[in-house]
Design an enzyme around this catalytic site. Structure first.
Site, PDB file in Angstrom:
ATOM      1  N   ASP A 157      39.221  41.638  27.860  1.00 10.06           N
ATOM      2  CA  ASP A 157      37.928  41.789  27.296  1.00 10.06           C
ATOM      3  C   ASP A 157      38.292  43.252  26.531  1.00 10.06           C
ATOM      4  OD1 ASP A 157      36.508  43.077  28.759  1.00 10.06           O
ATOM      5  OD2 ASP A 157      34.704  41.911  28.528  1.00 10.06           O
ATOM      6  N   CYS A 185      37.960  41.917  32.890  1.00 14.08           N
ATOM      7  CA  CYS A 185      37.195  42.249  32.267  1.00 14.08           C
ATOM      8  C   CYS A 185      35.854  43.325  32.574  1.00 14.08           C
ATOM      9  CB  CYS A 185      36.171  40.993  31.555  1.00 14.08           C
ATOM     10  SG  CYS A 185      35.252  40.048  32.776  1.00 14.08           S
ATOM     11  N   THR A 189      33.412  43.509  35.209  1.00 15.50           N
ATOM     12  CA  THR A 189      33.338  43.267  36.356  1.00 15.50           C
ATOM     13  C   THR A 189      34.439  42.348  36.713  1.00 15.50           C
ATOM     14  OG1 THR A 189      32.072  41.597  35.959  1.00 15.50           O
ATOM     15  CG2 THR A 189      30.613  44.092  36.548  1.00 15.50           C
ATOM     16  N   HIS A 241      46.157  30.857  51.150  1.00 23.89           N
ATOM     17  CA  HIS A 241      44.952  29.653  51.689  1.00 23.89           C
ATOM     18  C   HIS A 241      43.891  29.100  50.691  1.00 23.89           C
ATOM     19  CE1 HIS A 241      44.019  31.613  56.017  1.00 23.89           C
ATOM     20  NE2 HIS A 241      45.513  31.598  55.728  1.00 23.89           N
ATOM     21  N   HIS A 281      45.699  24.050  54.661  1.00 20.63           N
ATOM     22  CA  HIS A 281      44.759  24.829  53.503  1.00 20.63           C
ATOM     23  C   HIS A 281      45.006  23.689  52.597  1.00 20.63           C
ATOM     24  CE1 HIS A 281      44.538  28.400  56.133  1.00 20.63           C
ATOM     25  NE2 HIS A 281      45.674  28.274  56.452  1.00 20.63           N
TER      26      HIS A 281
HETATM   27  C1  RB5 Z   1      31.502  43.410  28.731  1.00 14.68           C
HETATM   28  O1  RB5 Z   1      30.289  44.270  27.674  1.00 14.68           O
HETATM   29  C2  RB5 Z   1      31.355  43.162  30.318  1.00 14.68           C
HETATM   30  O2  RB5 Z   1      30.064  42.419  30.107  1.00 14.68           O
HETATM   31  C3  RB5 Z   1      32.062  41.710  30.124  1.00 14.68           C
HETATM   32  O3  RB5 Z   1      33.274  42.787  30.569  1.00 14.68           O
HETATM   33  C4  RB5 Z   1      32.389  41.551  31.725  1.00 14.68           C
HETATM   34  O4  RB5 Z   1      32.350  42.847  33.012  1.00 14.68           O
HETATM   35  C5  RB5 Z   1      31.702  41.071  32.074  1.00 14.68           C
HETATM   36  O5  RB5 Z   1      31.186  39.516  33.444  1.00 14.68           O
END
Ligand code: RB5
Length: 148
Positions: free
Chosen positions: A11, A68, A70, A101, A136
């Site tokens: 993203d 993204c 996180t 695995h 596995h």
């Molecule tokens: C975008 O602000 C953020 O929410 C997205 O990149 C991500 O971390 C969502 O899981």
């Protein structure tokens, strides 16, 4: 050198890291399909995770890398596509083991979690490992059966 086809997507929160990964793995000989986005405008991670996951599920890419903020949201979206096994990794051991695995076919990373150096090492660990099969395989087949 490897001719494995790798699809990348992200993203808006992860464009720079995604492009750094694309350049890094292209140098290592992978066949890279970076499907964007390119614009830094705010966008929605599910559609980018889904787009890359559909290419992997259709056999148009061997493996996928998603980024993204996180790594979590785009991983959740990718895992809704039948045939996808995507894990978020923040360490190299997990990145190797989800291939060895769990036969993961997609890796998700958090651009707001990892520095570029560690992210590239995680990518190398993921792409450098192979599924071990055997016991596995039995377990991965159980996951596949849950998909119906
Ligand atoms: C975008 O602000 C953020 O929410 C997205 O990149 C991500 O971390 C969502 O899981």
């Amino acid at each position: 050198m490897s001719s494995k086809r790798i699809v990348l997507s992200s993203d808006h929160a992860a464009i720079e890291l995604r492009q750094a990964i694309a350049a890094h793995i292209a140098k290592r000989g992978f066949d890279v399909n970076d499907i964007g986005p390119v614009s830094p405008e705010s966008t929605h991670y599910p559609k980018h995770g889904e787009a890359a996951a559909r290419l992997v599920a259709a056999g148009e890419a061997d493996l996928g890398i998603l980024v993204c903020g996180t790594g979590q949201g785009i991983m959740m979206a990718a895992n809704k596509v039948k045939g996808i096994r995507c894990g978020v990794c923040a360490d190299t051991f997990s990145a190797k083991m989800i291939r060895a695995h769990n036969d993961a076919n997609m890796l998700a990373l958090g651009a707001r979690v990892l520095g570029e150096g560690l992210a590239l090492e995680i990518v190398d660990a993921f792409l450098g490992a192979e599924f071990e099969g055997g016991r596995h395989g039995v377990r991965v087949d159980m996951i596949k059966e849950m998909e119906g």
